[in-house]
Write a protein that holds these residues in place. Structure first.
Motif, PDB file in Angstrom:
ATOM      1  N   GLN A  12     -29.235  -8.577  19.404  1.00 32.29           N
ATOM      2  CA  GLN A  12     -30.417  -8.662  20.271  1.00 32.29           C
ATOM      3  C   GLN A  12     -31.099  -7.337  20.599  1.00 32.29           C
ATOM      4  N   TYR A  16     -35.246  -9.405  16.704  1.00 33.88           N
ATOM      5  CA  TYR A  16     -35.698 -10.593  17.425  1.00 33.88           C
ATOM      6  C   TYR A  16     -34.853 -11.742  16.914  1.00 33.88           C
ATOM      7  N   ASP A  18     -33.637 -15.770  18.285  1.00 39.78           N
ATOM      8  CA  ASP A  18     -33.689 -16.836  19.274  1.00 39.78           C
ATOM      9  C   ASP A  18     -32.372 -17.605  19.216  1.00 39.78           C
ATOM     10  N   GLU A  19     -31.601 -17.542  20.294  1.00 36.75           N
ATOM     11  CA  GLU A  19     -30.266 -18.149  20.289  1.00 36.75           C
ATOM     12  C   GLU A  19     -30.320 -19.643  19.997  1.00 36.75           C
ATOM     13  N   GLN A  20     -31.227 -20.356  20.629  1.00 41.76           N
ATOM     14  CA  GLN A  20     -31.296 -21.807  20.408  1.00 41.76           C
ATOM     15  C   GLN A  20     -31.686 -22.123  18.970  1.00 41.76           C
ATOM     16  N   GLY A  21     -32.630 -21.369  18.437  1.00 40.23           N
ATOM     17  CA  GLY A  21     -33.032 -21.573  17.047  1.00 40.23           C
ATOM     18  C   GLY A  21     -31.893 -21.313  16.085  1.00 40.23           C
TER      19      GLY A  21
END
Length: 142
Positions: A12, A16, A18-21
């Motif tokens: 992180q 970039y 995105d954890e959910q992605g």
């Protein structure tokens, strides 16, 4: 999904992500892109499969640092990246011009440095030999 959180924590500051992605991609066994913030370069993260090609791909991967002060990453060789992209292209119904152009770009960039016997062996094993032959032809390498 504990491993996803660890990976996100590691990346992180420089990427970039995105954890959910990423969690969704891992659940579905799909590749996921992160972006190196200093250069905005897109990097494909690919879930590893349990098969001989993946073990060979991991064995051949090279550790590289993209920029001073950042973490080293294991980067697939050009041959393995081409083979993986060819598989994605096939799984996508052989219709993605973006994937095909990526493949041709990698082949043209690497040119005579490619290990053609290695590519041919694994393309045959992975059932994508016809795609490799077409890509080599379209890239002007055959």
């Amino acid at each position: 999904m504990h491993h996803v959180r660890l990976l996100v924590n590691m990346l992180q500051n420089d990427y970039y992500v995105d954890e959910q992605g990423l969690k969704d991609a891992v659940r579905r066994g799909l590749p996921y892109n992160v972006i190196f913030l200093n250069t905005m370069m897109k990097i494909d993260l690919m879930p590893l499969k349990r098969r001989p090609f993946t073990r060979e791909e991991e064995r051949r991967a090279q550790t590289q640092i993209l920029e001073s002060g950042t973490r080293a990453l294991r980067i697939a060789t050009a041959e393995d990246a081409v083979l993986t992209k060819l598989e994605w292209f096939q799984m996508g119904g052989r219709s993605s011009s973006r994937q095909w152009n990526d493949i041709l770009g990698m082949l043209k960039q690497q040119g005579t440095y490619l290990d053609l016997p290695y590519l041919t062996h694994w393309a045959d094993s992975l059932g994508i030999k016809d795609l490799l032959e077409k890509a080599l032809h379209d890239a002007g390498l055959q």
